[in-house]
Motif scaffolding. Sequence first.
Motif, PDB file in Angstrom:
ATOM      1  N   LEU A 141       6.176  -1.287  -2.656  1.00 47.02           N
ATOM      2  CA  LEU A 141       6.892  -2.558  -2.716  1.00 47.02           C
ATOM      3  C   LEU A 141       6.143  -3.682  -2.014  1.00 47.02           C
ATOM      4  O   LEU A 141       6.667  -4.792  -1.873  1.00 47.02           O
ATOM      5  CB  LEU A 141       8.294  -2.405  -2.097  1.00 47.02           C
ATOM      6  N   ASN A 142       4.917  -3.401  -1.567  1.00 47.95           N
ATOM      7  CA  ASN A 142       4.095  -4.446  -0.954  1.00 47.95           C
ATOM      8  C   ASN A 142       3.662  -5.448  -2.020  1.00 47.95           C
ATOM      9  O   ASN A 142       3.368  -5.063  -3.161  1.00 47.95           O
ATOM     10  CB  ASN A 142       2.861  -3.842  -0.278  1.00 47.95           C
ATOM     11  N   PRO A 143       3.626  -6.729  -1.678  1.00 43.69           N
ATOM     12  CA  PRO A 143       3.344  -7.776  -2.681  1.00 43.69           C
ATOM     13  C   PRO A 143       2.059  -7.561  -3.474  1.00 43.69           C
ATOM     14  O   PRO A 143       2.013  -7.838  -4.675  1.00 43.69           O
ATOM     15  CB  PRO A 143       3.254  -9.057  -1.829  1.00 43.69           C
ATOM     16  N   ASP A 144       1.005  -7.045  -2.830  1.00 45.78           N
ATOM     17  CA  ASP A 144      -0.278  -6.917  -3.523  1.00 45.78           C
ATOM     18  C   ASP A 144      -0.311  -5.751  -4.513  1.00 45.78           C
ATOM     19  O   ASP A 144      -1.153  -5.725  -5.418  1.00 45.78           O
ATOM     20  CB  ASP A 144      -1.426  -6.775  -2.521  1.00 45.78           C
ATOM     21  N   GLN A 145       0.593  -4.774  -4.356  1.00 53.50           N
ATOM     22  CA  GLN A 145       0.652  -3.629  -5.274  1.00 53.50           C
ATOM     23  C   GLN A 145       2.086  -3.350  -5.724  1.00 53.50           C
ATOM     24  O   GLN A 145       2.463  -2.216  -5.946  1.00 53.50           O
ATOM     25  CB  GLN A 145       0.053  -2.388  -4.607  1.00 53.50           C
ATOM     26  N   TYR A 146       2.845  -4.407  -5.872  1.00 53.17           N
ATOM     27  CA  TYR A 146       4.271  -4.273  -6.146  1.00 53.17           C
ATOM     28  C   TYR A 146       4.524  -3.512  -7.450  1.00 53.17           C
ATOM     29  O   TYR A 146       3.983  -3.845  -8.504  1.00 53.17           O
ATOM     30  CB  TYR A 146       4.916  -5.655  -6.229  1.00 53.17           C
ATOM     31  N   GLY A 147       5.348  -2.475  -7.344  1.00 49.29           N
ATOM     32  CA  GLY A 147       5.718  -1.705  -8.521  1.00 49.29           C
ATOM     33  C   GLY A 147       4.753  -0.586  -8.870  1.00 49.29           C
ATOM     34  O   GLY A 147       5.014   0.180  -9.800  1.00 49.29           O
ATOM     35  N   LYS A 148       3.649  -0.453  -8.144  1.00 50.28           N
ATOM     36  CA  LYS A 148       2.705   0.632  -8.418  1.00 50.28           C
ATOM     37  C   LYS A 148       3.340   1.952  -7.995  1.00 50.28           C
ATOM     38  O   LYS A 148       3.839   2.085  -6.891  1.00 50.28           O
ATOM     39  CB  LYS A 148       1.398   0.415  -7.660  1.00 50.28           C
ATOM     40  N   LYS A 149       3.301   2.931  -8.885  1.00 49.55           N
ATOM     41  CA  LYS A 149       3.988   4.186  -8.602  1.00 49.55           C
ATOM     42  C   LYS A 149       3.018   5.366  -8.544  1.00 49.55           C
ATOM     43  O   LYS A 149       2.035   5.418  -9.274  1.00 49.55           O
ATOM     44  CB  LYS A 149       5.093   4.454  -9.632  1.00 49.55           C
TER      45      LYS A 149
END
Length: 408
Positions: A141-149
């Motif tokens: 949920l960090n802005p630079d990798q938002y949504g990366k799972k």
Amino acid sequence: MTISSLLLKLGIYTSALVGFFTMLPLKNNVTFTEYSVTPQRPLTGPLALNEKLSGISKLFEDQIVGPEGLLYHNNTLYTTLHYGHVVKIVDNEIIPVVKFGKVCDGLYDEHICGRPLGLSMDKTGFLYVADAYYGIFKVNLNPDQYGKKEQLVSLDDVIDGVRPKLPNSVVIASDGTVYWTDSDTNYKLHDGVYTLFIDGTGRLLKYDPKTKRNTVLMKNIQFANGVELSDDESFLLVSETGKYRVHKYYLKGPKTGKNEVFIDGLPGMPDNIKRNGRGSFYIPLVIPRIPIFDMIGEYPTIRMMITKSLGVIDFTLLKINSLYPNLYCKKAMRWIGHFESMSFIKSISKQRLSILKVNENGKVLSSYHSTDGKVTGICDVEVVDGKLYLGSPFNNFLGVIKLPQGFL
């Protein structure tokens, strides 16, 4: 015709019918043994009916489908939806967070869409999601990798000799250990109705992020559902939906590694469990008890016949669809097997919404109900700014009501 000859013929026909169903193949390697459930606790004392949950408002009606799991973190409410989405509610708007599965045409292709169910958050702010068709995921949920799972558990993973079929709920300990439930090891979510009739094969599991290995903590649960840690993380609670009870699994102390029944005889099916941080737990009952399901465990032959009958219908529809692909067969197959087909329950059961507040010793402290039937099927709760939000696998809205007195 004499009574004795009539009974003889009836016995012959019944034996032939049972023999016919016995010969039919099962879709999966399932068993049918006799079991019983604890009688329902009387709705008196702390379980007495009331209308504390009457007057629920419906947010985002017809804009969302099945907001099942709820999680409030850093002033943000997250929820899981049909079609594979996890979203957050910000300023009364629905904001996408992450998508599981692929784009599909409709809910009849749920196994393609993905279906996230349970949510949890670790102390570093990573979101964990249990998707019924794709496994357990860790979401940035960090802005630079938002949504990366990152996938932690796949349905292809063999765990204690068996692959998971229905990841359902998840909770994260302070040391990063992931505890999760696999509701059944024979049937997937779109065939969930079958799990009402077969012997339970649900499991409580632990995923170790250091070794990346899973360990089975409990098994043979009649549809393992919600899982939650105690405030001090000395034990876990896990719902056994099909037997109207909740189990306690010890993580610390002299009983470490052992389990026992935490609360039994519930007046409905327990789903998710949510701790309130004050030594108590909330247990929503997603469906009230239905007498026929109270007794069905005592008749394994009947359960077998029902299961095989459903299988024959499913197989027939599948074959027709393979020869003549059509939307009607797809929708019919979903209706046959999916829990959502149990809408008929509304016509044979009392329309009651119930949420229990239980302490760490399994004592019911209070209960909250609605009997007007306007909102039912609630499976999860979250308290946000003096309001109680109510999740459901069935509803096409997110429920909300002013926090009932004494709820916290």
